[in-house]
Design an enzyme around this catalytic site. Sequence first.
Site, PDB file in Angstrom:
ATOM      1  N   GLY A   1       1.030  -1.185   0.032  1.00 60.65           N
ATOM      2  CA  GLY A   1       0.041   0.095   0.086  1.00 60.65           C
ATOM      3  C   GLY A   1       0.727   1.227   0.173  1.00 60.65           C
ATOM      4  N   SER A   2       0.313   2.225  -0.919  1.00 58.90           N
ATOM      5  CA  SER A   2       1.310   3.540  -0.878  1.00 58.90           C
ATOM      6  C   SER A   2       0.625   4.615  -1.499  1.00 58.90           C
ATOM      7  CB  SER A   2       2.542   3.124  -1.695  1.00 58.90           C
ATOM      8  OG  SER A   2       2.107   2.328  -3.092  1.00 58.90           O
TER       9      SER A   2
END
Length: 229
Positions: A193-194
């Site tokens: 996730g980013s």
Amino acid sequence: MVLLLQIVVLSLLTGAVALCALYFPYPSPLIRRWLPPRKRWPESQIRMWLKRGEYQRAFLRHFYSDPERIAPPGNSMVAPADGLVTSADVHGDVRYLVIALSFWDMHVQRSPLGGTVLGVEGLGDEFMDGEGRGFAFLREKSCPVQKRLVIATDAGTIAVRLITSIAARRIETWVKAGEVIERGQRIGRILLGSTVVLELPATIKLLVKTGDRVWAGETLVAEGGVGRE
């Protein structure tokens, strides 16, 4: 013969039910491959893997996939990442176009325009990170880890921020200061996730809005310069 066939069918059904029970509440291997990615690997399952540091090989193959992308003709900026545009706030003379990536998006980032890399800065390696929290796009990331790639282009100086959580940390950058890069070229990858933020001059006209879905190297997100195509 009929009895034997019935026993075989019953055994197969029993095995299928057992697999469903074993993997519950997540999809059974018997049906997983036919599901779309979000249902094949539910978010709760991925977060469990994050804590354990263990992942299904099939998920990792999907996550590390890096399809070829062809930038549309013209001089407009292309999206640096796959994901959802969550904001485009202006602070001073800089606009911050924020793209949120999910666990199921492709995580390879691409250059919005051709130009020269001026620098690759590492930020947020410690828990006491004061630099990033002043930006509106970091409201939900109190301890971000970042790589900021600054690029000189015909549209002015732009920057691409690759941001992940303190838990994940892992960011790869594939370009270095002084390198001449092309529009749509791969420049790095964030693991899991980013968020990716495109910094651009506030005077440049955006071609997307909050809520739009974009694809790295393909979706036009802002007007660009001329002469570097």
